[in-house]
Design an enzyme around this catalytic site. Structure first.
Site, PDB file in Angstrom:
ATOM      1  N   HIS A 108       0.826  -1.239   0.063  1.00 39.47           N
ATOM      2  CA  HIS A 108       0.150   0.073   0.111  1.00 39.47           C
ATOM      3  C   HIS A 108       0.860   1.257  -0.064  1.00 39.47           C
ATOM      4  O   HIS A 108       2.025   1.355   0.769  1.00 39.47           O
ATOM      5  CB  HIS A 108      -0.916  -0.026   1.210  1.00 39.47           C
ATOM      6  CG  HIS A 108      -1.846   1.085   1.402  1.00 39.47           C
ATOM      7  ND1 HIS A 108      -2.250   1.791   0.226  1.00 39.47           N
ATOM      8  CD2 HIS A 108      -2.243   1.946   2.483  1.00 39.47           C
ATOM      9  CE1 HIS A 108      -3.297   2.644   0.565  1.00 39.47           C
ATOM     10  NE2 HIS A 108      -3.017   2.884   1.866  1.00 39.47           N
ATOM     11  N   GLU A 227     -32.829  -7.852   6.124  1.00 37.87           N
ATOM     12  CA  GLU A 227     -32.985  -6.999   4.943  1.00 37.87           C
ATOM     13  C   GLU A 227     -31.863  -6.025   4.833  1.00 37.87           C
ATOM     14  O   GLU A 227     -31.562  -5.926   3.778  1.00 37.87           O
ATOM     15  CB  GLU A 227     -34.216  -6.344   5.359  1.00 37.87           C
ATOM     16  CG  GLU A 227     -35.574  -7.052   5.019  1.00 37.87           C
ATOM     17  CD  GLU A 227     -35.594  -7.983   3.895  1.00 37.87           C
ATOM     18  OE1 GLU A 227     -35.215  -7.714   2.788  1.00 37.87           O
ATOM     19  OE2 GLU A 227     -36.334  -9.100   4.120  1.00 37.87           O
ATOM     20  N   GLU A 231     -28.662  -9.967   4.013  1.00 39.95           N
ATOM     21  CA  GLU A 231     -28.875 -10.151   2.472  1.00 39.95           C
ATOM     22  C   GLU A 231     -27.894  -9.395   1.695  1.00 39.95           C
ATOM     23  O   GLU A 231     -27.706  -9.796   0.326  1.00 39.95           O
ATOM     24  CB  GLU A 231     -30.237  -9.959   2.114  1.00 39.95           C
ATOM     25  CG  GLU A 231     -31.078 -10.985   2.696  1.00 39.95           C
ATOM     26  CD  GLU A 231     -32.463 -10.866   1.788  1.00 39.95           C
ATOM     27  OE1 GLU A 231     -32.761 -10.268   0.777  1.00 39.95           O
ATOM     28  OE2 GLU A 231     -33.693 -11.072   2.612  1.00 39.95           O
TER      29      GLU A 231
END
Length: 331
Positions: A108, A227, A231
């Site tokens: 990085h 929800e 998911e």
């Protein structure tokens, strides 16, 4: 047009007769060290005396030494400790042994781009940045494949920096998937932007806001968690596999219509303007100075934010639900 390198572009024999020192044995360190060893490279891991990783690395068949000893005996040194620790480790244990002809590498660009590490002009300085967490990188390597990576050259007094970088990338499996040529500036700024606005900051804020909105409207916290958090993996996996089009092909027409018609109401132009401000603070060094100061001061704000988010209801509800889903637990 982007320049991308693959297996045939890299010559692993460039690392023959050289010792590659890997500083750190965490998520990235263990993946790099073990994959390089499997590729036939002479690897030495550099750790501090008393490190809990010392025995793990030795058990894996790797040579281990204190960082200063490793730096003295290695031809190529790869920094794989967290950004905020690199400057001190470099100054105390690596810089005194960074003689002409050696190569200093990073996964990085933060410390080079923001001037926290300033190597002498007679050493090669480059970056090979695999685009995956270390454990995933190692898992895919063992399966015979690899994760994409980035290659950037900061200094090239030997004229062989790109060759060494591609050889290293081949040793850790990145050329199996493709290695994109970039710069330290581009990698650092795009990486920070992605983390802050989408991958970590953006997604976490969306999840919490969605969860809070449903719970405040009277819905069960468990339903809100499923929800707004659970998911999410389904959708991200579909995007990962085939982009936005494949995700939209795979969900219902109702979901797709809601995507087009309601998504821009949530992430509107105001959000994009905020993203531009975040990017400006990355580009002008404001974020880097803030993060460096935060660590110098003992992380007072960071620790408070970490504690606050750990106590958020979405974390509490999620822990209970995840404990009931045995298939989520690593085997």
């Amino acid at each position: 047009m982007a320049v991308i390198y693959y297996e045939n572009d890299a010559d692993l024999s460039l690392l023959e007769g050289k010792t590659v020192g890997v500083v750190g044995y965490g998520s990235q360190g263990h993946a790099h060290a073990l994959s390089l060893k499997d590729s036939g490279v002479d690897v030495m891991v550099g750790l501090y005396n008393g490190s809990a990783s010392w025995e793990k690395a030795e058990t894996a068949g790797l040579k281990v030494a204190e960082v200063a000893t490793m730096a003295k005996e290695s031809d190529i040194i790869m920094m794989l400790v967290p950004d905020h620790l690199q400057g001190k480790i470099y100054r105390e244990s690596i810089e005194p042994h960074l003689v002409s002809g050696k190569t200093l590498m990073f996964a990085h660009g933060f410390n080079i781009h923001y001037g926290q590490i300033n190597p002498p002009s007679n050493v090669d300085v480059l970056m090979v940045a695999p685009k995956a967490p270390g454990h995933r990188m190692r898992e895919i390597f063992v399966q015979g494949s690899g994760v994409p990576g980035l290659l950037a050259i900061h200094q090239d007094p030997s004229g062989n920096a790109k060759g060494y970088g591609l050889a290293y990338a081949k040793g850790v499996g990145c050329t199996r998937a493709g290695v994109l040529e970039t710069t330290f500036k581009e990698e650092t700024e795009t990486d920070l932007f992605g983390e802050q606005t989408i991958l970590c900051g953006g997604v976490a804020s969306l999840v919490k806001a969605g969860f809070e909105t449903l719970v405040e409207a009277g819905y069960q916290p468990e339903s809100a968690y499923f929800e707004c958090m659970h998911e999410l993996k389904l959708i991200v996996d579909l995007m990962y596999q085939g982009g936005l089009d494949y995700m939209r092909y795979s969900v219902s027409d109702t979901a797709e219509y809601g995507d087009y018609s309601r998504g821009p109401q949530v992430v509107d132009d105001h959000v994009k303007q905020n993203m531009k401000r975040v990017l400006e603070q990355i580009q002008d060094g404001t974020f880097a100075k803030e993060w460096i100061a935060e660590n110098d001061e003992g992380r007072p704000r960071f620790n408070v934010m970490r504690q606050q988010d750990a106590a958020h209801p979405v974390e509490q509800v999620g822990k209970t639900l995840r404990d009931m889903m045995g298939f989520l637990k690593p085997t």
